[in-house]
Design an enzyme around this catalytic site. Structure first.
Site, PDB file in Angstrom:
ATOM      1  N   ASP A   1       0.868  -1.184   0.000  1.00 38.68           N
ATOM      2  CA  ASP A   1       0.000   0.000   0.000  1.00 38.68           C
ATOM      3  C   ASP A   1       0.903   1.232   0.000  1.00 38.68           C
ATOM      4  OD1 ASP A   1      -1.929   1.942   0.446  1.00 38.68           O
ATOM      5  OD2 ASP A   1      -2.942   0.831   2.041  1.00 38.68           O
TER       6      ASP A   1
ATOM      7  N   ASP B   1      -3.806   6.898  -3.530  1.00 37.20           N
ATOM      8  CA  ASP B   1      -3.715   5.877  -2.484  1.00 37.20           C
ATOM      9  C   ASP B   1      -4.241   4.581  -3.095  1.00 37.20           C
ATOM     10  OD1 ASP B   1      -3.897   4.310  -0.213  1.00 37.20           O
ATOM     11  OD2 ASP B   1      -5.312   5.633   0.853  1.00 37.20           O
TER      12      ASP B   1
ATOM     13  N   HIS C   1     -12.003   5.961   2.485  1.00 33.04           N
ATOM     14  CA  HIS C   1     -12.005   7.311   3.045  1.00 33.04           C
ATOM     15  C   HIS C   1     -11.942   8.367   1.960  1.00 33.04           C
ATOM     16  CE1 HIS C   1      -7.557   7.193   2.388  1.00 33.04           C
ATOM     17  NE2 HIS C   1      -7.754   5.902   2.651  1.00 33.04           N
TER      18      HIS C   1
ATOM     19  N   HIS D   1      -6.899  11.319   5.013  1.00 36.69           N
ATOM     20  CA  HIS D   1      -8.315  11.052   5.322  1.00 36.69           C
ATOM     21  C   HIS D   1      -9.004  12.360   5.650  1.00 36.69           C
ATOM     22  CE1 HIS D   1      -7.535  10.731   9.745  1.00 36.69           C
ATOM     23  NE2 HIS D   1      -6.432  10.129   9.357  1.00 36.69           N
TER      24      HIS D   1
ATOM     25  N   GLU E   1     -11.237   1.038  -0.507  1.00 41.43           N
ATOM     26  CA  GLU E   1     -10.373  -0.077  -0.120  1.00 41.43           C
ATOM     27  C   GLU E   1     -11.177  -1.077   0.676  1.00 41.43           C
ATOM     28  OE1 GLU E   1      -7.237   1.057   2.815  1.00 41.43           O
ATOM     29  OE2 GLU E   1      -8.147   3.038   2.693  1.00 41.43           O
TER      30      GLU E   1
ATOM     31  N   GLU F   1      -7.125  -1.677  -3.229  1.00 41.20           N
ATOM     32  CA  GLU F   1      -7.530  -0.275  -3.041  1.00 41.20           C
ATOM     33  C   GLU F   1      -7.285   0.543  -4.302  1.00 41.20           C
ATOM     34  OE1 GLU F   1      -5.226   1.774   0.011  1.00 41.20           O
ATOM     35  OE2 GLU F   1      -6.790   3.312   0.198  1.00 41.20           O
TER      36      GLU F   1
HETATM   37  C1  HZT Z   1      -3.347   6.868   7.741  1.00 47.55           C
HETATM   38  C2  HZT Z   1      -1.988   6.935   7.911  1.00 47.55           C
HETATM   39  C3  HZT Z   1      -1.145   6.702   6.834  1.00 47.55           C
HETATM   40  C4  HZT Z   1      -5.382   6.508   6.330  1.00 47.55           C
HETATM   41  C5  HZT Z   1      -6.263   4.351   5.550  1.00 47.55           C
HETATM   42  C6  HZT Z   1      -5.129   3.907   4.735  1.00 47.55           C
HETATM   43  C7  HZT Z   1      -3.231   3.219   4.068  1.00 47.55           C
HETATM   44  O1  HZT Z   1      -6.804   3.533   8.266  1.00 47.55           O
HETATM   45  C8  HZT Z   1     -10.432   6.811   7.763  1.00 47.55           C
HETATM   46  C9  HZT Z   1     -10.508   5.670   7.094  1.00 47.55           C
HETATM   47  C10 HZT Z   1      -1.662   6.408   5.591  1.00 47.55           C
HETATM   48  C11 HZT Z   1      -3.032   6.360   5.437  1.00 47.55           C
HETATM   49  C12 HZT Z   1      -3.886   6.584   6.498  1.00 47.55           C
HETATM   50  F1  HZT Z   1       0.178   6.761   6.990  1.00 47.55           F
HETATM   51  N1  HZT Z   1      -5.875   5.203   6.640  1.00 47.55           N
HETATM   52  N2  HZT Z   1      -5.149   3.900   3.413  1.00 47.55           N
HETATM   53  N3  HZT Z   1      -3.981   3.447   2.999  1.00 47.55           N
HETATM   54  N4  HZT Z   1      -3.951   3.494   5.153  1.00 47.55           N
HETATM   55  S1  HZT Z   1      -6.726   4.960   8.018  1.00 47.55           S
HETATM   56  C13 HZT Z   1      -8.337   5.522   7.748  1.00 47.55           C
HETATM   57  O2  HZT Z   1      -6.070   5.707   9.061  1.00 47.55           O
HETATM   58  S2  HZT Z   1      -8.882   6.934   8.419  1.00 47.55           S
HETATM   59  C14 HZT Z   1      -9.337   4.928   7.071  1.00 47.55           C
HETATM   60 MN    MN Z   2      -3.753   2.761   1.093  1.00 45.25          MN
HETATM   61 MN    MN Z   3      -6.529   4.328   1.963  1.00 47.53          MN
END
Ligand code: HZT
Ligand code: MN
Ligand code: MN
Length: 467
Positions: A226, A237, A306, A314, A341, A448
Protein backbone atom coordinates in the site's frame (compact mmCIF):
# COMPACT_ATOMS: atom_id res chain seq x y z
CA UNK A 1 9.58 -6.13 17.57
CA UNK A 2 12.65 -7.00 15.58
CA UNK A 3 10.82 -9.55 13.49
CA UNK A 4 7.03 -9.51 13.52
CA UNK A 5 6.98 -12.84 11.73
CA UNK A 6 8.87 -14.65 14.45
CA UNK A 7 5.99 -15.21 16.89
CA UNK A 8 3.41 -16.30 14.36
CA UNK A 9 5.62 -18.64 12.38
CA UNK A 10 4.52 -21.77 14.20
CA UNK A 11 0.79 -21.18 13.82
CA UNK A 12 1.11 -20.16 10.23
CA UNK A 13 3.09 -23.14 9.06
CA UNK A 14 0.58 -25.41 10.70
CA UNK A 15 -2.21 -23.65 8.89
CA UNK A 16 -0.69 -23.71 5.43
CA UNK A 17 -2.36 -26.39 3.39
CA UNK A 18 -0.24 -29.28 2.26
CA UNK A 19 -1.88 -29.11 -1.10
CA UNK A 20 -1.08 -26.58 -3.72
CA UNK A 21 2.40 -25.54 -2.72
CA UNK A 22 4.56 -24.64 -5.71
CA UNK A 23 8.28 -25.25 -5.35
CA UNK A 24 9.88 -22.03 -4.22
CA UNK A 25 12.62 -21.70 -6.82
CA UNK A 26 10.30 -22.68 -9.62
CA UNK A 27 8.26 -19.57 -9.05
CA UNK A 28 10.81 -17.37 -10.76
CA UNK A 29 10.72 -19.18 -14.04
CA UNK A 30 7.41 -20.97 -13.90
CA UNK A 31 4.15 -19.94 -15.38
CA UNK A 32 2.66 -17.68 -12.73
CA UNK A 33 -0.81 -18.67 -13.84
CA UNK A 34 -0.28 -22.40 -13.59
CA UNK A 35 -2.38 -24.18 -11.05
CA UNK A 36 -1.29 -25.95 -7.97
CA UNK A 37 1.07 -28.84 -7.88
CA UNK A 38 0.22 -31.60 -5.49
CA UNK A 39 2.92 -31.42 -2.89
CA UNK A 40 3.55 -34.48 -0.80
CA UNK A 41 5.24 -34.69 2.58
CA UNK A 42 8.60 -34.76 0.85
CA UNK A 43 8.19 -31.33 -0.67
CA UNK A 44 6.92 -29.85 2.55
CA UNK A 45 9.87 -31.13 4.53
CA UNK A 46 12.26 -29.77 1.97
CA UNK A 47 10.57 -26.40 2.13
CA UNK A 48 10.78 -26.25 5.89
CA UNK A 49 14.46 -27.02 5.83
CA UNK A 50 15.11 -24.39 3.23
CA UNK A 51 13.22 -21.77 5.18
CA UNK A 52 15.31 -22.35 8.27
CA UNK A 53 18.45 -22.10 6.24
CA UNK A 54 17.31 -18.86 4.69
CA UNK A 55 16.60 -17.36 8.07
CA UNK A 56 20.08 -18.06 9.35
CA UNK A 57 21.67 -16.93 6.13
CA UNK A 58 19.87 -13.60 6.28
CA UNK A 59 17.62 -14.18 3.26
CA UNK A 60 17.93 -13.15 -0.35
CA UNK A 61 19.54 -16.47 -1.22
CA UNK A 62 17.03 -17.49 -3.83
CA UNK A 63 16.83 -14.20 -5.69
CA UNK A 64 17.65 -14.47 -9.36
CA UNK A 65 20.75 -12.49 -10.18
CA UNK A 66 21.12 -10.76 -13.53
CA UNK A 67 18.33 -10.30 -16.05
CA UNK A 68 15.02 -9.94 -14.24
CA UNK A 69 12.25 -12.38 -15.00
CA UNK A 70 9.80 -11.02 -17.56
CA UNK A 71 6.85 -12.34 -15.63
CA UNK A 72 5.72 -11.04 -12.26
CA UNK A 73 6.54 -13.68 -9.61
CA UNK A 74 3.39 -13.07 -7.55
CA UNK A 75 -0.04 -14.48 -8.31
CA UNK A 76 -3.04 -12.61 -9.64
CA UNK A 77 -1.05 -10.52 -12.10
CA UNK A 78 -1.07 -10.76 -15.87
CA UNK A 79 2.08 -12.60 -16.96
CA UNK A 80 3.31 -9.76 -19.13
CA UNK A 81 1.80 -6.94 -17.11
CA UNK A 82 4.84 -5.13 -15.87
CA UNK A 83 7.06 -5.13 -18.93
CA UNK A 84 4.28 -4.37 -21.40
CA UNK A 85 3.00 -1.63 -19.19
CA UNK A 86 5.65 1.05 -19.45
CA UNK A 87 6.94 0.09 -22.90
CA UNK A 88 3.65 1.48 -24.19
CA UNK A 89 4.69 4.99 -23.06
CA UNK A 90 8.38 4.82 -24.04
CA UNK A 91 9.56 4.00 -20.53
CA UNK A 92 12.79 2.02 -20.14
CA UNK A 93 13.18 -1.37 -18.42
CA UNK A 94 13.94 -0.83 -15.55
CA UNK A 95 12.05 2.48 -15.55
CA UNK A 96 14.27 5.54 -15.06
CA UNK A 97 12.53 8.28 -17.05
CA UNK A 98 10.45 10.63 -14.87
CA UNK A 99 6.77 10.36 -15.79
CA UNK A 100 6.66 14.12 -16.43
CA UNK A 101 9.25 13.64 -19.23
CA UNK A 102 7.30 10.80 -20.84
CA UNK A 103 4.27 13.04 -21.35
CA UNK A 104 5.66 16.41 -22.50
CA UNK A 105 2.98 18.01 -24.68
CA UNK A 106 0.70 15.02 -24.07
CA UNK A 107 -2.15 14.40 -21.68
CA UNK A 108 -1.63 11.94 -18.85
CA UNK A 109 -3.66 8.77 -19.31
CA UNK A 110 -7.15 8.92 -17.85
CA UNK A 111 -8.34 6.27 -15.42
CA UNK A 112 -11.30 3.97 -16.00
CA UNK A 113 -14.35 6.14 -16.60
CA UNK A 114 -17.79 4.91 -15.53
CA UNK A 115 -21.15 6.66 -15.28
CA UNK A 116 -22.62 7.54 -11.88
CA UNK A 117 -24.68 4.42 -11.13
CA UNK A 118 -27.88 5.98 -9.70
CA UNK A 119 -30.64 6.52 -12.31
CA UNK A 120 -31.24 9.98 -10.81
CA UNK A 121 -27.72 10.98 -11.97
CA UNK A 122 -27.96 9.70 -15.55
CA UNK A 123 -28.55 13.24 -16.88
CA UNK A 124 -24.92 14.07 -16.06
CA UNK A 125 -23.58 12.01 -18.97
CA UNK A 126 -24.99 14.45 -21.54
CA UNK A 127 -25.62 17.75 -19.73
CA UNK A 128 -23.62 20.67 -21.20
CA UNK A 129 -23.87 22.56 -17.94
CA UNK A 130 -22.27 19.65 -16.09
CA UNK A 131 -19.51 19.39 -18.65
CA UNK A 132 -18.62 23.07 -18.45
CA UNK A 133 -18.32 22.78 -14.68
CA UNK A 134 -15.99 19.86 -15.23
CA UNK A 135 -13.71 21.79 -17.61
CA UNK A 136 -12.77 24.10 -14.73
CA UNK A 137 -11.22 21.15 -12.93
CA UNK A 138 -8.85 19.89 -15.65
CA UNK A 139 -5.82 21.19 -13.74
CA UNK A 140 -6.73 19.09 -10.73
CA UNK A 141 -7.51 16.01 -12.83
CA UNK A 142 -4.19 16.31 -14.63
CA UNK A 143 -2.26 16.26 -11.34
CA UNK A 144 -4.19 13.29 -10.02
CA UNK A 145 -3.72 11.40 -13.32
CA UNK A 146 0.00 12.12 -13.33
CA UNK A 147 0.32 10.83 -9.76
CA UNK A 148 -1.69 7.76 -10.77
CA UNK A 149 0.65 7.11 -13.71
CA UNK A 150 3.62 7.30 -11.34
CA UNK A 151 1.82 4.81 -9.09
CA UNK A 152 1.28 2.37 -11.98
CA UNK A 153 4.88 2.56 -13.13
CA UNK A 154 6.33 2.27 -9.64
CA UNK A 155 4.12 -0.70 -8.81
CA UNK A 156 4.90 -2.42 -12.13
CA UNK A 157 8.57 -2.06 -11.20
CA UNK A 158 7.91 -3.36 -7.68
CA UNK A 159 5.97 -6.33 -9.05
CA UNK A 160 9.07 -7.35 -11.00
CA UNK A 161 11.27 -7.73 -7.91
CA UNK A 162 8.92 -8.70 -5.10
CA UNK A 163 9.77 -12.36 -4.50
CA UNK A 164 10.16 -14.68 -1.54
CA UNK A 165 13.53 -13.95 0.06
CA UNK A 166 13.42 -10.17 -0.33
CA UNK A 167 14.08 -8.17 2.82
CA UNK A 168 11.07 -5.89 3.34
CA UNK A 169 13.23 -2.91 4.28
CA UNK A 170 15.11 -3.28 0.94
CA UNK A 171 11.83 -3.64 -0.94
CA UNK A 172 10.44 -0.46 0.63
CA UNK A 173 13.65 1.48 0.03
CA UNK A 174 13.78 0.49 -3.66
CA UNK A 175 10.07 1.10 -4.23
CA UNK A 176 10.21 4.47 -2.50
CA UNK A 177 13.40 5.55 -4.28
CA UNK A 178 11.75 4.69 -7.62
CA UNK A 179 8.71 6.68 -6.51
CA UNK A 180 10.96 9.70 -5.76
CA UNK A 181 12.80 9.27 -9.07
CA UNK A 182 9.79 8.85 -11.38
CA UNK A 183 7.85 11.61 -9.58
CA UNK A 184 10.82 14.05 -9.46
CA UNK A 185 10.57 14.46 -5.69
CA UNK A 186 10.42 18.16 -4.87
CA UNK A 187 9.68 18.66 -1.18
CA UNK A 188 6.01 19.21 -0.41
CA UNK A 189 5.24 19.93 -4.07
CA UNK A 190 5.64 16.36 -5.26
CA UNK A 191 6.84 13.05 -3.89
CA UNK A 192 5.80 10.10 -1.82
CA UNK A 193 2.25 10.25 -0.49
CA UNK A 194 2.76 8.12 2.62
CA UNK A 195 5.00 5.26 3.82
CA UNK A 196 4.94 1.94 1.96
CA UNK A 197 2.73 -0.45 3.85
CA UNK A 198 3.83 -4.08 3.50
CA UNK A 199 1.69 -5.65 6.18
CA UNK A 200 1.97 -9.44 6.46
CA UNK A 201 -0.62 -12.13 7.15
CA UNK A 202 -2.75 -11.20 10.21
CA UNK A 203 -1.50 -7.61 10.00
CA UNK A 204 -3.93 -5.78 7.71
CA UNK A 205 -2.42 -2.30 7.46
CA UNK A 206 0.12 0.31 8.59
CA UNK A 207 3.15 -1.92 8.96
CA UNK A 208 6.40 -0.81 7.34
CA UNK A 209 9.81 -1.85 8.68
CA UNK A 210 11.38 0.40 11.28
CA UNK A 211 15.18 0.77 11.20
CA UNK A 212 16.81 -2.53 12.21
CA UNK A 213 13.83 -4.71 11.18
CA UNK A 214 15.26 -7.59 9.13
CA UNK A 215 11.97 -9.28 8.18
CA UNK A 216 12.24 -11.32 4.99
CA UNK A 217 9.27 -12.10 2.73
CA UNK A 218 8.37 -15.81 2.82
CA UNK A 219 6.75 -17.98 0.15
CA UNK A 220 3.62 -18.50 2.27
CA UNK A 221 3.18 -14.86 3.32
CA UNK A 222 0.25 -12.69 2.29
CA UNK A 223 1.49 -9.10 1.90
CA UNK A 224 -0.54 -5.95 1.35
CA UNK A 225 1.54 -3.42 -0.61
CA UNK A 226 0.00 0.00 0.00
CA UNK A 227 1.84 3.12 -1.16
CA UNK A 228 1.08 6.71 -2.09
CA UNK A 229 2.13 9.30 -4.65
CA UNK A 230 1.40 13.02 -4.31
CA UNK A 231 1.58 16.00 -6.65
CA UNK A 232 0.67 19.39 -5.17
CA UNK A 233 -0.92 17.54 -2.27
CA UNK A 234 -3.16 15.45 -4.54
CA UNK A 235 -2.66 11.95 -3.22
CA UNK A 236 -3.07 8.63 -5.01
CA UNK A 237 -3.72 5.88 -2.48
CA UNK A 238 -3.74 2.40 -4.00
CA UNK A 239 -2.84 -1.09 -2.80
CA UNK A 240 -2.78 -4.73 -3.90
CA UNK A 241 -2.05 -8.05 -2.24
CA UNK A 242 0.98 -10.22 -2.95
CA UNK A 243 0.90 -14.01 -2.49
CA UNK A 244 2.86 -16.83 -4.06
CA UNK A 245 0.99 -19.85 -2.72
CA UNK A 246 -2.14 -20.57 -4.79
CA UNK A 247 -4.07 -21.64 -1.65
CA UNK A 248 -4.69 -17.93 -1.07
CA UNK A 249 -6.23 -17.33 -4.50
CA UNK A 250 -9.84 -17.18 -3.17
CA UNK A 251 -8.73 -14.75 -0.43
CA UNK A 252 -7.25 -12.38 -3.00
CA UNK A 253 -10.16 -12.84 -5.40
CA UNK A 254 -12.70 -11.99 -2.68
CA UNK A 255 -11.19 -8.56 -1.91
CA UNK A 256 -10.36 -7.83 -5.51
CA UNK A 257 -13.99 -8.37 -6.50
CA UNK A 258 -15.26 -6.62 -3.36
CA UNK A 259 -13.20 -3.53 -4.18
CA UNK A 260 -14.57 -3.63 -7.73
CA UNK A 261 -18.08 -3.86 -6.25
CA UNK A 262 -17.37 -0.80 -4.12
CA UNK A 263 -16.03 1.04 -7.14
CA UNK A 264 -19.15 0.11 -9.19
CA UNK A 265 -21.53 1.38 -6.49
CA UNK A 266 -19.62 4.63 -5.91
CA UNK A 267 -20.99 7.83 -7.44
CA UNK A 268 -22.88 11.05 -6.77
CA UNK A 269 -25.60 10.52 -4.13
CA UNK A 270 -24.58 6.89 -3.56
CA UNK A 271 -25.12 6.14 0.13
CA UNK A 272 -21.95 5.09 1.90
CA UNK A 273 -23.89 2.46 3.85
CA UNK A 274 -25.18 0.88 0.61
CA UNK A 275 -21.63 0.70 -0.76
CA UNK A 276 -20.52 -1.05 2.44
CA UNK A 277 -23.35 -3.56 2.27
CA UNK A 278 -22.60 -4.42 -1.37
CA UNK A 279 -18.89 -4.84 -0.60
CA UNK A 280 -19.55 -7.26 2.26
CA UNK A 281 -22.01 -9.25 0.17
CA UNK A 282 -19.40 -9.79 -2.56
CA UNK A 283 -16.54 -10.53 -0.19
CA UNK A 284 -18.34 -13.01 2.05
CA UNK A 285 -19.61 -15.10 -0.87
CA UNK A 286 -16.10 -16.58 -0.94
CA UNK A 287 -14.46 -19.11 1.33
CA UNK A 288 -10.94 -20.43 1.76
CA UNK A 289 -9.97 -24.09 1.82
CA UNK A 290 -6.85 -24.63 3.84
CA UNK A 291 -5.34 -27.59 5.60
CA UNK A 292 -8.46 -29.66 4.95
CA UNK A 293 -10.70 -27.01 6.53
CA UNK A 294 -13.10 -24.58 4.93
CA UNK A 295 -12.72 -21.12 6.44
CA UNK A 296 -15.27 -18.34 6.00
CA UNK A 297 -13.87 -15.12 4.51
CA UNK A 298 -15.02 -12.08 6.48
CA UNK A 299 -14.93 -8.37 5.79
CA UNK A 300 -12.85 -6.51 8.42
CA UNK A 301 -15.65 -4.43 9.92
CA UNK A 302 -13.55 -1.68 11.48
CA UNK A 303 -11.51 -0.84 8.38
CA UNK A 304 -12.82 1.68 5.86
CA UNK A 305 -12.25 3.54 2.67
CA UNK A 306 -12.00 7.31 3.04
CA UNK A 307 -12.29 10.68 1.37
CA UNK A 308 -9.00 12.38 0.41
CA UNK A 309 -8.27 16.11 0.46
CA UNK A 310 -5.23 18.20 -0.50
CA UNK A 311 -2.38 17.07 1.78
CA UNK A 312 -5.00 15.15 3.78
CA UNK A 313 -5.06 11.37 3.39
CA UNK A 314 -8.31 11.05 5.32
CA UNK A 315 -10.51 14.07 4.78
CA UNK A 316 -13.46 13.15 7.02
CA UNK A 317 -15.74 10.65 5.29
CA UNK A 318 -15.30 6.92 5.82
CA UNK A 319 -16.56 4.29 3.37
CA UNK A 320 -17.63 1.18 5.28
CA UNK A 321 -17.06 -2.34 4.02
CA UNK A 322 -19.86 -4.00 5.98
CA UNK A 323 -23.65 -3.69 6.32
CA UNK A 324 -24.83 -1.00 8.78
CA UNK A 325 -21.32 0.42 8.62
CA UNK A 326 -22.31 4.07 9.02
CA UNK A 327 -25.03 6.67 9.30
CA UNK A 328 -27.58 6.19 6.50
CA UNK A 329 -27.74 9.81 5.33
CA UNK A 330 -24.08 10.01 4.29
CA UNK A 331 -23.56 10.11 0.51
CA UNK A 332 -20.80 10.75 -2.00
CA UNK A 333 -20.76 14.25 -3.45
CA UNK A 334 -19.59 15.94 -6.65
CA UNK A 335 -15.92 16.88 -6.53
CA UNK A 336 -14.91 14.47 -3.79
CA UNK A 337 -11.97 12.10 -4.09
CA UNK A 338 -12.16 8.71 -2.36
CA UNK A 339 -9.92 5.78 -1.63
CA UNK A 340 -12.09 2.69 -2.04
CA UNK A 341 -10.37 -0.08 -0.12
CA UNK A 342 -11.63 -3.39 1.14
CA UNK A 343 -10.05 -5.87 3.53
CA UNK A 344 -10.94 -9.48 4.16
CA UNK A 345 -9.80 -11.87 6.86
CA UNK A 346 -9.88 -15.52 7.86
CA UNK A 347 -9.79 -14.34 11.49
CA UNK A 348 -12.29 -12.31 13.53
CA UNK A 349 -12.83 -9.66 10.89
CA UNK A 350 -11.85 -6.98 13.40
CA UNK A 351 -8.47 -5.27 13.87
CA UNK A 352 -6.67 -3.84 16.88
CA UNK A 353 -3.61 -1.62 17.09
CA UNK A 354 -0.63 -3.81 17.93
CA UNK A 355 3.16 -4.03 17.54
CA UNK A 356 5.73 -1.30 17.17
CA UNK A 357 4.52 1.86 15.42
CA UNK A 358 6.17 2.99 12.17
CA UNK A 359 3.60 5.38 10.61
CA UNK A 360 3.08 8.91 11.98
CA UNK A 361 1.30 12.01 10.70
CA UNK A 362 0.88 15.59 11.87
CA UNK A 363 -2.74 16.23 12.80
CA UNK A 364 -4.34 18.21 10.01
CA UNK A 365 -6.01 20.48 12.57
CA UNK A 366 -3.02 20.81 14.94
CA UNK A 367 -2.93 24.31 16.36
CA UNK A 368 0.10 26.04 17.79
CA UNK A 369 1.35 24.26 20.89
CA UNK A 370 4.24 25.70 22.92
CA UNK A 371 6.90 23.03 23.31
CA UNK A 372 9.24 22.73 26.28
CA UNK A 373 11.84 20.34 24.91
CA UNK A 374 14.35 21.77 22.44
CA UNK A 375 14.52 18.33 20.77
CA UNK A 376 10.75 18.39 20.17
CA UNK A 377 10.95 21.84 18.59
CA UNK A 378 13.73 20.66 16.30
CA UNK A 379 11.91 17.49 15.26
CA UNK A 380 8.65 19.37 14.66
CA UNK A 381 10.42 21.92 12.51
CA UNK A 382 11.94 19.06 10.51
CA UNK A 383 8.51 17.41 10.10
CA UNK A 384 6.85 20.70 9.12
CA UNK A 385 9.29 21.42 6.32
CA UNK A 386 9.78 17.85 5.13
CA UNK A 387 6.33 16.26 5.42
CA UNK A 388 3.84 18.98 6.39
CA UNK A 389 0.61 17.08 7.06
CA UNK A 390 1.64 14.05 4.97
CA UNK A 391 2.32 10.77 6.75
CA UNK A 392 5.93 9.68 7.36
CA UNK A 393 7.80 6.78 8.95
CA UNK A 394 10.85 6.31 11.17
CA UNK A 395 12.94 4.88 8.30
CA UNK A 396 12.68 8.22 6.52
CA UNK A 397 13.79 10.21 9.58
CA UNK A 398 16.97 8.10 9.60
CA UNK A 399 17.81 8.57 5.92
CA UNK A 400 20.63 11.00 5.34
CA UNK A 401 18.15 13.28 3.54
CA UNK A 402 15.71 12.99 6.47
CA UNK A 403 12.90 12.14 4.03
CA UNK A 404 13.54 14.66 1.25
CA UNK A 405 16.75 15.43 -0.61
CA UNK A 406 15.10 18.51 -2.08
CA UNK A 407 14.35 19.93 1.39
CA UNK A 408 17.34 18.75 3.44
CA UNK A 409 20.06 17.79 1.00
CA UNK A 410 22.16 15.11 2.64
CA UNK A 411 22.01 16.80 6.05
CA UNK A 412 18.56 15.74 7.13
CA UNK A 413 19.19 12.66 9.26
CA UNK A 414 17.46 12.77 12.64
CA UNK A 415 19.23 11.13 15.56
CA UNK A 416 17.99 10.30 19.08
CA UNK A 417 14.55 11.51 18.04
CA UNK A 418 12.37 8.90 19.80
CA UNK A 419 11.80 10.98 22.95
CA UNK A 420 10.85 14.01 20.89
CA UNK A 421 8.53 11.96 18.68
CA UNK A 422 6.80 10.51 21.74
CA UNK A 423 6.43 14.02 23.17
CA UNK A 424 4.87 15.31 19.92
CA UNK A 425 2.42 12.38 20.04
CA UNK A 426 1.63 13.01 23.73
CA UNK A 427 0.80 16.69 23.20
CA UNK A 428 -1.42 15.77 20.22
CA UNK A 429 0.54 17.39 17.37
CA UNK A 430 1.51 14.08 15.82
CA UNK A 431 -0.83 11.11 15.50
CA UNK A 432 0.74 7.65 15.60
CA UNK A 433 -0.77 5.01 13.26
CA UNK A 434 0.28 1.62 14.68
CA UNK A 435 -0.14 -1.62 12.70
CA UNK A 436 -3.75 -2.83 12.51
CA UNK A 437 -3.90 -6.52 13.35
CA UNK A 438 -6.49 -9.26 13.31
CA UNK A 439 -5.97 -12.44 15.37
CA UNK A 440 -2.63 -14.25 15.21
CA UNK A 441 -2.37 -16.99 12.61
CA UNK A 442 -5.09 -15.59 10.34
CA UNK A 443 -4.64 -14.05 6.90
CA UNK A 444 -5.86 -10.70 5.60
CA UNK A 445 -5.92 -9.24 2.09
CA UNK A 446 -6.68 -5.84 0.53
CA UNK A 447 -7.19 -4.05 -2.79
CA UNK A 448 -7.53 -0.27 -3.04
CA UNK A 449 -8.09 2.37 -5.72
CA UNK A 450 -8.45 6.15 -5.76
CA UNK A 451 -11.49 7.61 -7.56
CA UNK A 452 -12.60 11.11 -8.51
CA UNK A 453 -16.32 11.85 -8.25
CA UNK A 454 -16.41 14.10 -11.34
CA UNK A 455 -19.51 16.11 -12.28
CA UNK A 456 -20.24 13.96 -15.36
CA UNK A 457 -18.82 10.57 -14.34
CA UNK A 458 -16.56 8.79 -11.90
CA UNK A 459 -12.95 8.13 -12.80
CA UNK A 460 -11.02 5.24 -11.21
CA UNK A 461 -7.76 7.08 -11.65
CA UNK A 462 -5.40 4.43 -10.28
CA UNK A 463 -6.82 1.58 -12.41
CA UNK A 464 -4.14 -0.37 -14.26
CA UNK A 465 -3.92 -3.56 -16.28
CA UNK A 466 -2.61 -5.30 -13.16
CA UNK A 467 -5.59 -4.59 -10.88
C1 HZT B 1 -3.35 6.87 7.74
C2 HZT B 1 -1.99 6.94 7.91
C3 HZT B 1 -1.14 6.70 6.83
C4 HZT B 1 -5.38 6.51 6.33
C5 HZT B 1 -6.26 4.35 5.55
C6 HZT B 1 -5.13 3.91 4.74
C7 HZT B 1 -3.23 3.22 4.07
O1 HZT B 1 -6.80 3.53 8.27
C8 HZT B 1 -10.43 6.81 7.76
C9 HZT B 1 -10.51 5.67 7.09
C10 HZT B 1 -1.66 6.41 5.59
C11 HZT B 1 -3.03 6.36 5.44
C12 HZT B 1 -3.89 6.58 6.50
F1 HZT B 1 0.18 6.76 6.99
N1 HZT B 1 -5.87 5.20 6.64
N2 HZT B 1 -5.15 3.90 3.41
N3 HZT B 1 -3.98 3.45 3.00
N4 HZT B 1 -3.95 3.49 5.15
S1 HZT B 1 -6.73 4.96 8.02
C13 HZT B 1 -8.34 5.52 7.75
O2 HZT B 1 -6.07 5.71 9.06
S2 HZT B 1 -8.88 6.93 8.42
C14 HZT B 1 -9.34 4.93 7.07
MN1 MN C 1 -3.75 2.76 1.09
MN1 MN D 1 -6.53 4.33 1.96
Amino acid sequence: MADPKEDEKETKEDEIAKAAADEEEDDDEDDAANGDAAAGGQTKKKKKKKKKKKKKGGGGANLVVGTPSKKPPARGLKETAYTDYYVKYGQTEPPIIPVADLFVGKEFPKGEILPHPLPSQAFRETSEEVRSRERLQEDLYSKVRQAAEVHRQVRAYAQSFIKPGIKLADMCRDLENKNRELNLEHGLERGIGFPTGCSLNHVAAHYTPNPGDDTVLQHDDVMKVDFGVQIDGRIIDSAWTVAFNPVYDPLLQSVREATDTGLRHAGIDSRLCDIGEAIQETMESFELEMGGKTLPIKAIRNLNGHSIGPYQIHAGKSVPIVKNGCEESLVMEEGEIFAIETFCSTGRGYVNEDMECSHYMKRFDAGHVPLRMQSSKRLLSHINKTFGTLAFCRRWLEREDGGSFFVNGNNGRQTKYMGALKNLCDVGIIQPYPPLCDTRGCFTAQYEHTIIIRPSCKEIVSRGDDY
